[in-house]
Design a protein around this motif. Sequence first.
Motif, PDB file in Angstrom:
ATOM      1  N   ALA A   1     -30.352  74.045 -32.590  1.00 28.10           N
ATOM      2  CA  ALA A   1     -29.139  73.348 -32.148  1.00 28.10           C
ATOM      3  C   ALA A   1     -29.427  72.563 -30.873  1.00 28.10           C
TER       4      ALA A   1
ATOM      5  N   CYS B   1     -19.921  71.187 -32.065  1.00 29.83           N
ATOM      6  CA  CYS B   1     -21.194  70.875 -32.715  1.00 29.83           C
ATOM      7  C   CYS B   1     -20.988  69.971 -33.927  1.00 29.83           C
TER       8      CYS B   1
ATOM      9  N   HIS C   1     -29.214  69.502 -27.960  1.00 31.58           N
ATOM     10  CA  HIS C   1     -28.120  68.808 -27.284  1.00 31.58           C
ATOM     11  C   HIS C   1     -28.298  67.298 -27.427  1.00 31.58           C
TER      12      HIS C   1
ATOM     13  N   THR D   1     -21.168  78.040 -36.559  1.00 27.68           N
ATOM     14  CA  THR D   1     -21.368  76.939 -35.626  1.00 27.68           C
ATOM     15  C   THR D   1     -20.173  76.905 -34.683  1.00 27.68           C
TER      16      THR D   1
ATOM     17  N   ARG E   1     -24.640  78.470 -32.418  1.00 23.89           N
ATOM     18  CA  ARG E   1     -24.257  77.104 -32.779  1.00 23.89           C
ATOM     19  C   ARG E   1     -24.835  76.696 -34.130  1.00 23.89           C
ATOM     20  N   ASN E   2     -25.835  77.457 -34.593  1.00 28.07           N
ATOM     21  CA  ASN E   2     -26.480  77.134 -35.870  1.00 28.07           C
ATOM     22  C   ASN E   2     -27.216  78.376 -36.367  1.00 28.07           C
TER      23      ASN E   2
ATOM     24  N   CYS F   1     -27.772  71.110 -35.675  1.00 26.91           N
ATOM     25  CA  CYS F   1     -26.386  70.982 -35.243  1.00 26.91           C
ATOM     26  C   CYS F   1     -26.404  70.530 -33.789  1.00 26.91           C
TER      27      CYS F   1
ATOM     28  N   SER G   1     -25.097  69.620 -30.162  1.00 25.02           N
ATOM     29  CA  SER G   1     -24.035  70.043 -29.254  1.00 25.02           C
ATOM     30  C   SER G   1     -23.802  68.998 -28.175  1.00 25.02           C
TER      31      SER G   1
END
Length: 376
Positions: A170, A144, A172, A140, A209-210, A258, A260
Amino acid sequence: MEIQYPEFSLLFILFSIFVLATFDQLYYYWYYFRRLAFYKDSAKESLQEGVSIIICAKNEYYNLEKNLPLILGQKFQNFEVIVVNDASDDESEELLKNFERENEHLKVVTIHQNLNFFSGKKFPLSIGIKSAKYDVLLLTDADCSPASDEWLQNMTSGMNNGTDIVLGYAPHQRVKGFLNKIIRYETLHVAMQYLSFSLAGLTYMGVGRNLAYRKSLFFQAKGFMSHYKVSSGDDDLFINSVATKSNTRIEINPKTYCFSKPKTSFKSWFIQKRRHLSAGKFYKPKFKTILGKYAFSQLLFYSLLIPLLIANFNLIIVLSLFVLRLFSQLFIYKKCMKVLNEKGLLLAIPVMEVFMLILQMTLGLSNVLSKPNKWK
């Protein structure tokens, strides 16, 4: 008797291309994207192995201060968190030292000098992977925040039965403003593609990010060596090169998201999108063909719709095809949004789709004129 041939006017040719483009779009929606729209998650066994969470950070003091406690607080018996501090010149090093003293799960690897020869995230990420104690890696970013303290447990569950890669979602964070809607729409649209294609056995990317995969798989593929000169692609190009029909699954339980922090200026987001787009030309040919055909038929659909409407050519058929595609699009998007727990985008999707088409062409032109090569 004289044989009469149909008159193939320019408008008829354009109309024929429009019909083909429309049916190609319908094929993508109902053959590929419906897989995510109607996806039902199945129960999986909890992973019994240890897990190494890896975060690369460069000048991320405030994000680390906010998000690292959430990651260190995961409900899982055997895990470590490796933060690679990539030559930060803010107060990150001191902050990480304090965290490390207070938490046995944390391991900090500091790169004191700017040794990132590859001009991207791949060098610090490789350092983090080599420092990992466990075979299962969960990646990640510093900006995040996991949706729950069961993120780690659920993202890695099911990696016991020959699964080497888990693709997560992931999203936002939702805030006010048109830019945020565009960012969330683009994230949703990309997720619909890579998750749906993966369900069809055509995994072509993941989102760093994930994302979870095995350290042994990383070394078996010789890390990022096949694309080390490309500044981006630490997630999608790597997954593009190692994923198969049998070694990959998706995980979209809301507990595994996750979130962001979205960009707050169009300029910073534009630069980020340029970097992401630059990796696409290095995909395997079959993936470039599948993705390219989808984007091309999408462009043809809108490019030909307007002149055909203006010319009033086969108006009933043209409008019927437009409505059929619009209905299919909104229906599949609504189902996917429900699966991915996204809200507040549905009615604006046709407008944002056209906006993103124009933006993608602008991004492509920008990347031809100059190369994006910075991570931070």
